[in-house]
Design a protein around this motif. Structure first.
Motif, PDB file in Angstrom:
ATOM      1  N   LEU A  34       0.833  -1.204   0.000  1.00  0.00           N
ATOM      2  CA  LEU A  34       0.000   0.000   0.000  1.00  0.00           C
ATOM      3  C   LEU A  34       0.865   1.250   0.000  1.00  0.00           C
ATOM      4  O   LEU A  34       0.625   2.191  -0.755  1.00  0.00           O
ATOM      5  CB  LEU A  34      -0.935  -0.006   1.210  1.00  0.00           C
ATOM      6  CG  LEU A  34      -1.882   1.176   1.346  1.00  0.00           C
ATOM      7  CD1 LEU A  34      -2.902   1.158   0.224  1.00  0.00           C
ATOM      8  CD2 LEU A  34      -2.573   1.138   2.684  1.00  0.00           C
ATOM      9  N   LEU A  35       1.901   1.260   0.819  1.00  0.00           N
ATOM     10  CA  LEU A  35       2.829   2.387   0.879  1.00  0.00           C
ATOM     11  C   LEU A  35       3.567   2.556  -0.450  1.00  0.00           C
ATOM     12  O   LEU A  35       3.747   3.683  -0.927  1.00  0.00           O
ATOM     13  CB  LEU A  35       3.820   2.168   2.024  1.00  0.00           C
ATOM     14  CG  LEU A  35       4.646   3.338   2.480  1.00  0.00           C
ATOM     15  CD1 LEU A  35       3.740   4.433   3.045  1.00  0.00           C
ATOM     16  CD2 LEU A  35       5.630   2.886   3.545  1.00  0.00           C
ATOM     17  N   LEU A  36       3.950   1.447  -1.058  1.00  0.00           N
ATOM     18  CA  LEU A  36       4.628   1.479  -2.347  1.00  0.00           C
ATOM     19  C   LEU A  36       3.764   2.155  -3.406  1.00  0.00           C
ATOM     20  O   LEU A  36       4.234   3.020  -4.154  1.00  0.00           O
ATOM     21  CB  LEU A  36       4.976   0.054  -2.785  1.00  0.00           C
ATOM     22  CG  LEU A  36       5.597  -0.092  -4.162  1.00  0.00           C
ATOM     23  CD1 LEU A  36       7.098  -0.011  -4.060  1.00  0.00           C
ATOM     24  CD2 LEU A  36       5.167  -1.380  -4.797  1.00  0.00           C
ATOM     25  N   TYR A  37       2.487   1.786  -3.462  1.00  0.00           N
ATOM     26  CA  TYR A  37       1.600   2.357  -4.471  1.00  0.00           C
ATOM     27  C   TYR A  37       1.174   3.779  -4.123  1.00  0.00           C
ATOM     28  O   TYR A  37       1.001   4.607  -5.020  1.00  0.00           O
ATOM     29  CB  TYR A  37       0.372   1.473  -4.674  1.00  0.00           C
ATOM     30  CG  TYR A  37       0.692   0.167  -5.371  1.00  0.00           C
ATOM     31  CD1 TYR A  37       1.390   0.138  -6.562  1.00  0.00           C
ATOM     32  CD2 TYR A  37       0.287  -1.046  -4.824  1.00  0.00           C
ATOM     33  CE1 TYR A  37       1.685  -1.043  -7.199  1.00  0.00           C
ATOM     34  CE2 TYR A  37       0.577  -2.242  -5.455  1.00  0.00           C
ATOM     35  CZ  TYR A  37       1.267  -2.235  -6.641  1.00  0.00           C
ATOM     36  OH  TYR A  37       1.558  -3.414  -7.266  1.00  0.00           O
ATOM     37  N   LEU A  38       0.993   4.087  -2.850  1.00  0.00           N
ATOM     38  CA  LEU A  38       0.592   5.446  -2.471  1.00  0.00           C
ATOM     39  C   LEU A  38       1.686   6.470  -2.732  1.00  0.00           C
ATOM     40  O   LEU A  38       1.413   7.602  -3.134  1.00  0.00           O
ATOM     41  CB  LEU A  38       0.200   5.493  -0.995  1.00  0.00           C
ATOM     42  CG  LEU A  38      -1.182   4.963  -0.640  1.00  0.00           C
ATOM     43  CD1 LEU A  38      -1.392   5.022   0.868  1.00  0.00           C
ATOM     44  CD2 LEU A  38      -2.265   5.741  -1.345  1.00  0.00           C
ATOM     45  N   LEU A  39       2.928   6.094  -2.498  1.00  0.00           N
ATOM     46  CA  LEU A  39       4.053   6.999  -2.717  1.00  0.00           C
ATOM     47  C   LEU A  39       4.570   6.955  -4.161  1.00  0.00           C
ATOM     48  O   LEU A  39       5.572   7.597  -4.476  1.00  0.00           O
ATOM     49  CB  LEU A  39       5.197   6.669  -1.750  1.00  0.00           C
ATOM     50  CG  LEU A  39       4.881   6.863  -0.269  1.00  0.00           C
ATOM     51  CD1 LEU A  39       6.064   6.416   0.584  1.00  0.00           C
ATOM     52  CD2 LEU A  39       4.521   8.307   0.025  1.00  0.00           C
ATOM     53  N   ARG A  40       3.897   6.188  -5.000  1.00  0.00           N
ATOM     54  CA  ARG A  40       4.271   6.050  -6.410  1.00  0.00           C
ATOM     55  C   ARG A  40       5.708   5.553  -6.583  1.00  0.00           C
ATOM     56  O   ARG A  40       6.395   5.922  -7.540  1.00  0.00           O
ATOM     57  CB  ARG A  40       4.102   7.365  -7.160  1.00  0.00           C
ATOM     58  CG  ARG A  40       2.745   7.976  -7.079  1.00  0.00           C
ATOM     59  CD  ARG A  40       1.908   7.456  -8.171  1.00  0.00           C
ATOM     60  NE  ARG A  40       0.578   8.085  -8.091  1.00  0.00           N
ATOM     61  CZ  ARG A  40      -0.408   7.673  -8.799  1.00  0.00           C
ATOM     62  NH1 ARG A  40      -0.243   6.673  -9.617  1.00  0.00           N
ATOM     63  NH2 ARG A  40      -1.588   8.238  -8.684  1.00  0.00           N
ATOM     64  N   LEU A  41       6.159   4.734  -5.657  1.00  0.00           N
ATOM     65  CA  LEU A  41       7.505   4.182  -5.769  1.00  0.00           C
ATOM     66  C   LEU A  41       7.597   3.120  -6.857  1.00  0.00           C
ATOM     67  O   LEU A  41       8.685   2.821  -7.343  1.00  0.00           O
ATOM     68  CB  LEU A  41       7.948   3.596  -4.429  1.00  0.00           C
ATOM     69  CG  LEU A  41       8.144   4.589  -3.292  1.00  0.00           C
ATOM     70  CD1 LEU A  41       8.482   3.870  -2.008  1.00  0.00           C
ATOM     71  CD2 LEU A  41       9.227   5.588  -3.635  1.00  0.00           C
ATOM     72  N   ASP A  42       6.448   2.542  -7.242  1.00  0.00           N
ATOM     73  CA  ASP A  42       6.468   1.540  -8.298  1.00  0.00           C
ATOM     74  C   ASP A  42       6.905   2.135  -9.629  1.00  0.00           C
ATOM     75  O   ASP A  42       7.522   1.455 -10.451  1.00  0.00           O
ATOM     76  CB  ASP A  42       5.106   0.868  -8.429  1.00  0.00           C
ATOM     77  CG  ASP A  42       3.990   1.863  -8.678  1.00  0.00           C
ATOM     78  OD1 ASP A  42       4.088   3.000  -8.201  1.00  0.00           O
ATOM     79  OD2 ASP A  42       3.006   1.486  -9.347  1.00  0.00           O
TER      80      ASP A  42
END
Length: 119
Positions: A34-42
């Motif tokens: 969730l944190l990965l997708y929210l911070l657009r780290l993907d």
């Protein structure tokens, strides 16, 4: 939230350590995705195809959740273990839905072959 609730019920009821550990691990992994997708780290970390990693995580979690939920429901040492097992079954269904939706998203994504327009 379901994984966190299952973790709390398993921990409070004194269930087997594997049940508690799996629910806690799934809570942490879900929070990290969730944190990965929210911070657009993907989009910044392009060395890994993140939707495929998410599918892999959901499939493995579904298998483990099936075993743990059946173990918790069959053994049902107390009501907390039973509720945690039922929550794990609901989470299992959500993991399967996640896999199906991600597979549809990957297959309906933009064309990646030669026919794709140049940018």
């Amino acid at each position: 939230l379901l994984a966190l609730a299952a973790f709390i019920f398993f921990a409070a009821s004194g269930a087997h350590g594997a049940c508690t550990a799996l629910a806690g691990m799934e809570t942490v992994i879900t929070f990290l995705f969730l944190l990965l997708y929210l911070l657009r780290l993907d989009s910044r970390l392009r060395f890994l195809f993140w939707p495929l990693a998410d599918i892999f995580n959901s499939v493995i979690a579904a298998l483990f959740l099936l075993v743990v939920s059946l173990f918790a429901i069959i053994s049902k040492t107390n009501n907390g273990t039973l509720v945690g097992g039922v929550l794990c079954l609901i989470l299992l269904v959500l993991c399967i839905v996640d896999v199906v939706l991600l597979c549809k998203k990957i297959s309906h994504d933009k064309a990646r072959g030669r026919s794709a327009p140049a940018k």
